[in-house]
Design a protein around this motif. Sequence first.
Motif, short mmCIF file in Angstrom:
data_model
loop_
_atom_site.label_atom_id
_atom_site.label_comp_id
_atom_site.label_asym_id
_atom_site.label_seq_id
_atom_site.Cartn_x
_atom_site.Cartn_y
_atom_site.Cartn_z
N ARG A 184 0.83 -1.20 0.00
CA ARG A 184 0.00 0.00 0.00
C ARG A 184 0.87 1.25 0.00
N ARG A 185 1.97 1.26 0.77
CA ARG A 185 2.84 2.43 0.83
C ARG A 185 3.52 2.68 -0.52
N VAL A 186 3.96 1.61 -1.17
CA VAL A 186 4.57 1.78 -2.50
C VAL A 186 3.55 2.32 -3.48
N THR A 187 2.35 1.75 -3.47
CA THR A 187 1.30 2.18 -4.39
C THR A 187 0.94 3.64 -4.17
N GLU A 188 0.74 4.02 -2.91
CA GLU A 188 0.40 5.41 -2.60
C GLU A 188 1.53 6.36 -2.96
N GLY A 189 2.77 5.93 -2.78
CA GLY A 189 3.91 6.78 -3.11
C GLY A 189 3.95 7.12 -4.59
N LEU A 190 3.61 6.17 -5.45
CA LEU A 190 3.62 6.44 -6.89
C LEU A 190 2.32 7.10 -7.35
N GLU A 191 1.19 6.70 -6.78
CA GLU A 191 -0.08 7.32 -7.16
C GLU A 191 -0.10 8.81 -6.85
N SER A 192 0.57 9.19 -5.79
CA SER A 192 0.55 10.60 -5.37
C SER A 192 1.60 11.44 -6.06
N ILE A 207 -0.26 5.71 -13.65
CA ILE A 207 -0.38 4.26 -13.58
C ILE A 207 -1.52 3.83 -14.50
N VAL A 208 -1.19 3.00 -15.48
CA VAL A 208 -2.17 2.54 -16.48
C VAL A 208 -2.47 1.08 -16.19
N ARG A 209 -3.73 0.79 -15.87
CA ARG A 209 -4.13 -0.57 -15.52
C ARG A 209 -4.58 -1.31 -16.78
N LYS A 210 -3.63 -1.99 -17.43
CA LYS A 210 -3.95 -2.79 -18.61
C LYS A 210 -2.81 -3.78 -18.84
N GLU A 211 -3.16 -4.89 -19.50
CA GLU A 211 -2.13 -5.88 -19.83
C GLU A 211 -1.43 -5.46 -21.11
N VAL A 212 -0.13 -5.53 -21.11
CA VAL A 212 0.68 -5.21 -22.28
C VAL A 212 1.17 -6.52 -22.89
N THR A 213 0.89 -6.72 -24.16
CA THR A 213 1.35 -7.94 -24.84
C THR A 213 2.30 -7.63 -25.98
N THR A 214 2.36 -6.36 -26.40
CA THR A 214 3.29 -5.94 -27.44
C THR A 214 4.02 -4.70 -26.95
N LEU A 215 5.12 -4.37 -27.58
CA LEU A 215 5.93 -3.23 -27.16
C LEU A 215 5.86 -2.11 -28.20
N SER A 216 5.72 -0.88 -27.72
CA SER A 216 5.61 0.28 -28.62
C SER A 216 6.97 0.58 -29.26
N GLN A 217 6.94 0.80 -30.55
CA GLN A 217 8.16 1.13 -31.27
C GLN A 217 8.55 2.58 -31.02
N GLY A 218 9.84 2.82 -30.80
CA GLY A 218 10.32 4.19 -30.69
C GLY A 218 10.22 4.81 -29.32
N GLU A 219 9.60 4.12 -28.35
CA GLU A 219 9.48 4.65 -27.01
C GLU A 219 10.57 4.06 -26.10
N VAL A 220 11.16 4.89 -25.25
CA VAL A 220 12.08 4.36 -24.25
C VAL A 220 11.25 3.57 -23.25
N THR A 221 11.56 2.30 -23.12
CA THR A 221 10.72 1.38 -22.36
C THR A 221 11.57 0.53 -21.43
N ILE A 222 11.05 0.30 -20.22
CA ILE A 222 11.67 -0.61 -19.26
C ILE A 222 10.74 -1.79 -19.08
N LEU A 223 11.22 -2.98 -19.36
CA LEU A 223 10.42 -4.18 -19.19
C LEU A 223 10.80 -4.81 -17.86
N ALA A 224 9.84 -4.81 -16.92
CA ALA A 224 10.09 -5.27 -15.55
C ALA A 224 8.97 -6.19 -15.10
N THR A 225 8.70 -7.22 -15.89
CA THR A 225 7.53 -8.05 -15.65
C THR A 225 7.78 -9.22 -14.71
#
Length: 435
Positions: free
Chosen positions: A102-110, A116-134
């Motif tokens: 809860r503390r981690v979630t609140e720290g980022l939500e605030s 924070i985008v609540r959705k499943e990612v199955t493909t990666l966007s081209q051209g965007e700097v991305t960190i994959l931490a699944t």
Amino acid sequence: MRPIFIIGGGLAGCEAAWQIAKRGGRVLLFEMKPLRYSPAHCSPDLAELVCSNSFKSESLENAHGLLKAELSRLDSLILRAAHESRVPAGDSLAVDRHAFARRVTEGLESHGAVEIVRKEVTTLSQGEVTILATGPLTSDALSRTIQEITGDRHLFFYDAISPIVTGESIDFSKTFRASRYGKGGRDFINCPMDRETYYRFVEALVEAQRVHVRDFEKGHLFEGCLPIEELADRGKDTLAFGPLKPVGLVDPRTGREPFAVVQLRQEDKEGRLYNLVGFQTRLKQGEQRRVFTLIPGLENAEFVRWGSIHRNTFIHSPRLLTERLELRNVPGLFFAGQITGVEGYMESTAMGLLAGLHAFWKVGERPLANPPPTTTLGALVHYVTRSESIPFQPMNVNFGLLPSLRERLRGREKRRALSKRALEDLEQWVREWGI
């Protein structure tokens, strides 16, 4: 500054988001919960702990404690939340897992710079700097995408990990160096067993307590990576004709082949670490110590990694990633957390922190050097991107990853000196790069 995409709201993804946002960067953090849960998750909060609630020791005489000190110096969100939600556990850092998440979630939500985008990612966007931490439970769909991007099937779904001990804790007076039939010179350390020692070891192995296997970890295991205790279950002589077979190994002290032999294989160039060949196991950690110290030469062994077999997802980082945790053939795509080949909560956090820093510096179009290899942060990223271990396997933080000291110290004195050097070198790196 364009936003950095982070896929995965576990420890690594959350730490990466925090490190980017606190430096003025923008983050889109994608987390599939609560729309979809993995077999191990049940809470909609970020940074959900699905195994132990312990983050291990805080002592600077322990590599886990040193890593925490380094993360604290860099204002780790995960470590801060852990301290704020800690429960009594001696010199270890243990947490109320629900309060922690809860503390981690609140720290980022605030934080205004994190969306924070609540959705499943199955493909990666081209051209965007991305960190994959699944993490270790990456979805099948995203796993297929990663396999396509890396250009080969460098994902592994079951760890078969043998224990690792420090070289200085081996009693070499009870061992001998040799390769089978003399091929390869003196590459292996051999721990010979006579008949009585072997059968006593097998009996202890069969009777030892084992880790409960979760439903999502059950599945077919290849014959070549069966737990050593399951091989022993098949008969008391099975190991002597399998991973402990003495064929082609002559003990120079007797001039004969031993009844059985446990082989240790060097893990690093300096010979600081050795793994027990063929000793992947599901024994509980305390049982591993009790049973494996029955092996001649390992009576006082210092274990820096425990054996295990469990469902996991990790890439062959030394082949695929640069030292900045960036995919070699896809610039701008970074990997963080357990998927890079580290084991443990704090180790995953560390890879998230470093991936976040490198991604932030990437957007700013200026490269960032890693912390020195004398630090646990630097040593971990060096291991996952430059390891020569075959096959490449995940690793916990341990002092054996750090370069040797100039002084010949042992025990507590050595560990304290390693920690002192690490924190001094980290401080110099922080000042040099304005971290």
